[in-house]
Design an enzyme around this catalytic site. Structure first.
Site, PDB file in Angstrom:
ATOM      1  N   CYS A   1      44.887  52.263   6.262  1.00  0.00           N
ATOM      2  CA  CYS A   1      43.168  52.073   6.176  1.00  0.00           C
ATOM      3  C   CYS A   1      42.884  50.547   5.972  1.00  0.00           C
ATOM      4  CB  CYS A   1      42.728  53.014   5.081  1.00  0.00           C
ATOM      5  SG  CYS A   1      43.308  52.683   3.320  1.00  0.00           S
TER       6      CYS A   1
ATOM      7  N   HIS B   1      41.755  53.923  -0.977  1.00  0.00           N
ATOM      8  CA  HIS B   1      41.292  53.717   0.498  1.00  0.00           C
ATOM      9  C   HIS B   1      40.696  52.257   0.483  1.00  0.00           C
ATOM     10  CE1 HIS B   1      40.366  55.421   4.307  1.00  0.00           C
ATOM     11  NE2 HIS B   1      38.894  55.429   3.987  1.00  0.00           N
TER      12      HIS B   1
ATOM     13  N   ASP C   1      33.525  53.572   7.894  1.00  0.00           N
ATOM     14  CA  ASP C   1      34.932  53.855   7.633  1.00  0.00           C
ATOM     15  C   ASP C   1      35.920  54.044   9.030  1.00  0.00           C
ATOM     16  OD1 ASP C   1      37.482  54.391   6.996  1.00  0.00           O
ATOM     17  OD2 ASP C   1      37.111  56.334   5.799  1.00  0.00           O
TER      18      ASP C   1
END
Lengths: 322, 655
Positions: free
Chosen positions: B412, B456, B472
């Site tokens: 991520c 994350h 995201d």
């Protein structure tokens, strides 16, 4: 109780001029013969003053006879020795009645037990029958032969010796008989210095003969009568009772100490206090006589972990002083 | 023989060694193996001395062992100070002490060392199993303590268990009282070493490629959440942490700006839309000072503040588990950017020229921010990008370029960083938010468990219509990560060991682990989370608002309890002879000079012993003893003047 008071008064008239000093001299005098055993001498003397009898458990040659003789001489008492053997008969101890032709009567010939200090050597080598003849005389302070009662002399002090029971040819004294001895002591080997003095010193026999009496028998009886009057405070009696209770209630003890043992413990402590020059008893006095008075009456409980008398005594010794 | 020099019974030694083993055992999880082995060898040696008659080491060997052990500790830790080195030192010293353990005094010393080991273990962990282990150790130590003071004739293998348990039980109310009232200061009160709280895993103050993927396989719990109502959908569970503005091309940091610490505000700077979400977070220690909350938190819990960047911050690093309630709104509108903020949100270094060129090309095309955003996401989605737990190392000077155009495989943080750089190059204000995403529901406790592997990073872009908007980029590459959570992803990548050994027990195992987690949640909420804030808010209800008031309350309560105990035990006791009382005081006075008395020791024998040991006390002791003996065992009456004289002598003793 008036009669008792008179008796005490009467006996106090015969007390030695300075009882404390006399006792110190006694201990010192006997200590010249039995070297390095001051405690044993004091214990034996306590036992005597408490009107009890003494059992010495030890090997031959440790000075048992010398101790008995020394005590007798220093106290001005007559002394007899009976060697116990397996064929010894009661009559050999207490005496016999013999028919006298001139007087046409039986006359009693007193045995060696009619003596002020009796040394019963190796008591456990005789049969129980012979043993009990002596033990009865000790307890009753009289001997009955064919219906006539003969009192033993006053003071009367029996010192019995006993071989360790694991030796062959011994009849072990039963507990009830053991209980009749106020104290049981072990002489033990002398320490280095005492032994040296013993080896380099003169003949014991001559030295023994040189001891001169420090007390008359009457004075000794008067001293004995004084023992119960040595002050035992309530706190002290509490302590004695705590010891008795512990022996009866704590685990590990097969039998608790008997009331007779309790009384003996108190009397011996009183005698010990007197020997120490005090007119009151301290817990330390009780502790000093405890192993000798209680040791031979204690037995470990019967289970897998047999506890020795030493261990039981150590536990008694650890009982808190109230 | 006094009690202090009395040799130990075998039973007492066995009990002592057992208790010390229990006290030292939990440390095996963090102490170096060598240290642990050393302690074990020392203990075994001491036992063989008892069992097989081995000799105790002599003075020289002990000295050599001491120096060797000290050097060993210094060699491993580089110091003897601090929590870890200190624990190691304590352990080896305990082992060495065992090698000269002979009598009662040594045994007492090692017992206290054992208790200290128990306390120290609490610095390392306060989990339920550790708490149980420590309590057991404490029980065994108490049993050993009783054994040391007990008549050796008592029987029964567990004869000390009941009295020890009773003692601990009797101490429990005091312990509870101390737990509630003992002042818990936000800063350590008496200089605990800096590492006293240990290292904690979790997010850090900076972000670089690979930082978060380190956490990807960690099952460790970050926090638990209990929602007041129904929990939001999985894809909305973004737990907001620190916000990063500044990049040097590789690392992202909070940057040198006031958003992090300054201008805390009571009300956040956004307009909430939609329904509020109320929940409680049970945070595990992070060693950092931020508090995670659902995007975007509207209220700040007690002891926390809202920052300009809309995450929660607390005054002190979170070193103890912490419990707090928050209200969040998932829909919101943020105000216009200031010029300074806009400048920071567009900051870019010269690194990563190819990525910058791509972004600038979009800007030159005149793309609107929304379009640029969609273009970037489409780029990630359509090109050959992979989401992986083990991304290749990006070592060059232009890591974003390497990722964008060469490796194209990342976690991520790679996507978030690349996206943010792209957006900034395209002229869209953007920043990175780190935190956690998702969570796993516990059916027993009905709470959500967020683990370190849920860590994350995502991006926020500023759009004129809505203000700051969460984007995201990971979702564009691996939508299943967001929808099904990290556990599912791990299971499919075969990394999670739990799924490998199953034996058809999975439902049962799941249930057991859910129950265990629920229990831990309670433990955290009721015991561990009782920190400074919880304490002050609880005690404020009773009108205690300052540390001083709290301390006074604690001292007062303890004093009252002590007085009550004294009164109760005194009235229960028989009225005692003043002489006995005096003699008890006499003995305790002697104890001050190190003269331990035994209850079976006669007064004259005691006085004699004192004369031998401490001749300077002899005069007073003899005087006391003579009078005491005369009154207690002689015929002397207790007169008040005698008692006064005894008291005076006692008071003079040892002056």
């Amino acid at each position: 109780m008036p009669p008792q008071t008179t008796a005490t008064q009467k006996s106090s008239q015969k007390l030695p001029a300075n009882p404390g000093e006399t006792i110190t001299k006694l201990v010192a005098g006997i200590g010249n013969i039995i070297l390095g055993k001051g405690d044993i001498i004091r214990l034996a003397l306590s036992c005597l003053l408490a009107r009890g009898h003494l059992l010495i458990e030890d090997l031959p040659g440790m000075g048992k006879t010398t101790l008995a003789q020394g005590l007798a001489r220093a106290l001005g008492l007559e002394f007899q020795r009976i060697q116990f053997t397996s064929d010894l008969l009661p009559a050999d101890i207490i005496g016999v009645s013999i028919y006298e032709r001139e007087a046409q009567t039986f006359r009693f010939h007193p045995g060696p037990v009619f003596s002020q200090v009796v040394l019963a050597d190796e008591i456990n080598r005789a049969t129980p029958r012979a043993q009990s003849a002596l033990l009865e005389a000790m307890e009753e302070r009289q001997v009955t032969v064919e219906g006539t009662t003969h009192a033993v002399p006053e003071p009367f002090f029996v010192i019995a010796t006993q071989n360790p029971s694991n030796q062959t040819g011994t009849f072990e004294l039963p507990e009830s008989q053991l209980d009749r001895f106020l104290m049981c002591v072990h002489m033990g080997y002398p320490d280095h210095h005492a032994e040296r003095a013993l080896l380099t010193g003169g003949d014991r026999r001559e030295q023994l003969a040189s001891i001169r009496p420090l007390l008359t028998p009457a004075e000794l009886v008067a001293l004995q009568a004084r023992i119960p009057n040595v002050h035992a405070s309530a706190a002290l009696v509490d302590y004695v009772q705590a010891l008795l209770r512990f022996s009866r209630e704590a685990p590990g003890f097969r039998l608790g100490l008997s009331p007779r043992a309790g009384l003996g413990l108190l009397r011996c402590a009183q005698a010990w206090a007197l020997i120490d020059g005090r007119n009151h008893v301290l817990p330390e006095d009780v502790q000093a006589v405890l192993p000798s008075v209680a040791g031979h009456r204690l037995q470990g409980a019967e289970d897998s972990t047999q506890i020795s008398q030493q261990e039981l005594l150590a536990r008694l010794r650890a009982v808190p002083i109230p | 023989m006094s009690i202090t020099s009395a040799p130990l019974t075998r039973r007492a030694l066995a009990m002592l060694l057992l208790a010390l083993t229990a006290a030292a055992a939990p440390h095996a999880f963090h102490l170096p193996l060598g240290i642990m082995l050393f302690v074990i060898v020392c203990g075994l040696w001491r036992w063989m001395v008892e069992r097989a008659g081995w000799p105790l080491p002599g003075r020289t060997l002990r000295a050599v062992l001491t120096i060797a052990a000290l050097s060993f500790v210094v060699l491993i830790f580089g110091t003897v100070f601090g929590r870890d080195a200190g624990t190691a030192l304590l352990s080896v010293m305990l082992g060495l002490k065992l090698l000269e353990l002979r009598n009662y005094r040594d045994a007492m010393l090692t017992l206290f060392l054992g208790c200290f080991l128990v306390v120290v273990m609490a610095f390392h962990s306060q989990e339920i199993p550790v708490a149980i282990a420590l309590l057991t150790a404490l029980l065994l130590l108490t049993m050993a303590l009783i054994e040391l003071h007990r008549d050796p004739s008592a029987r029964g293998p567990m004869r000390n268990l009941q009295p020890a348990a009773m003692m601990l039980l009797a101490a429990a109310p005091l312990a509870a009282l101390m737990f509630v009232l003992f002042p818990r200061l936000p800063a350590p009160l008496w200089g605990l070493p800096a590492d006293a709280h240990g290292k904690t895993t979790g997010l850090s103050e900076t972000m670089s490629p690979g930082a978060i993927s380190q956490l990807a396989t960690s099952d460790e719990i970050a926090f638990r959440v209990l929602f007041d109502g129904a929990p939001p959908a999985a894809e909305d569970l973004y737990w907001r942490g620190p916000v990063f503005w500044h990049t040097d091309g590789r690392n992202w940091s909070v940057g040198n700006h006031p958003g992090m610490t300054a201008s805390p505000r009571m009300r956040p700077d956004f307009t909430p839309l939609g329904a509020p979400i109320n929940y409680t977070v049970m945070l595990e220690p992070t060693g950092q000072s931020w508090l995670f909350a659902l995007d975007l938190p509207y209220t700040a819990p007690a002891g926390g503040v809202q920052t300009e960047d809309m995450f929660l911050l607390t005054g002190q690093p979170v070193r103890e588990p912490r419990h707090y309630a928050v209200t969040s709104y998932s829909a919101h509108r943020t105000p216009e950017l200031s010029a300074a903020q806009r400048e920071r949100a567009l900051q870019l270094p010269d690194a990563n020229p190819r990525t910058l060129a791509l972004g600038r090309a979009w800007q030159e095309e005149g793309l609107a921010p929304e379009t640029a955003l969609q273009r970037a996401l489409a780029h990630f989605h359509n090109e050959e990008f992979h989401y992986t737990l083990s991304p290749p190392m990006l070592s060059g000077a232009d890591p974003v370029d390497s990722f964008m155009f060469e490796t194209r495989a990342g976690f991520c943080e790679h996507y978030a960083a690349a996206f943010t750089v792209l957006m900034r190059a395209a002229g869209v204000p953007a920043r990175i938010v780190t935190g956690y995403q998702g969570g796993e529901r516990n059916p027993i406790g009905d709470h959500l468990i967020v683990r370190q592997r849920d860590a994350h990073a995502w991006a926020e872009v500023w759009l004129p219509a809505q203000g700051w908007t969460r984007v995201d980029p990971t979702a564009a590459v691996a939508p299943e990560r967001i929808q099904h959570g990290s556990a599912d992803l791990l299971a499919r990548s075969g990394i999670n060991a739990r799924t490998r050994y199953d034996f058809g027990l999975r439902p049962l195992l799941d249930r057991v682990s859910a129950s265990w987690d629920a229990l831990n949640t309670r433990w955290n909420a009721w015991v561990l989370a009782y920190g400074p804030d919880a304490q002050s808010s609880l005690l404020a209800r009773f009108g205690l608002r300052s540390w001083l008031a709290m301390t006074l309350a604690l001292a007062g309560t303890i004093a009252i309890v002590l007085v009550l105990i004294t009164l109760l035990t005194r009235s229960a006791r028989q009225p005692r002879d003043p002489l006995v009382e005096l003699h008890t005081r006499f003995r305790s006075r002697l104890a001050r000079f190190g003269i331990m008395t035994e209850a079976s020791e006669g007064p004259i024998a005691l006085a004699h012993r004192v004369r031998q040991r401490n001749p300077e006390l002899a005069a007073n002791v003899d005087m006391f003893t003579a009078l005491y003996v005369a009154m207690r065992y002689g015929k002397k009456n207790h007169t008040p003047s005698d008692l006064r004289h005894l008291r005076r002598t006692l008071a003079n003793l040892g002056r």
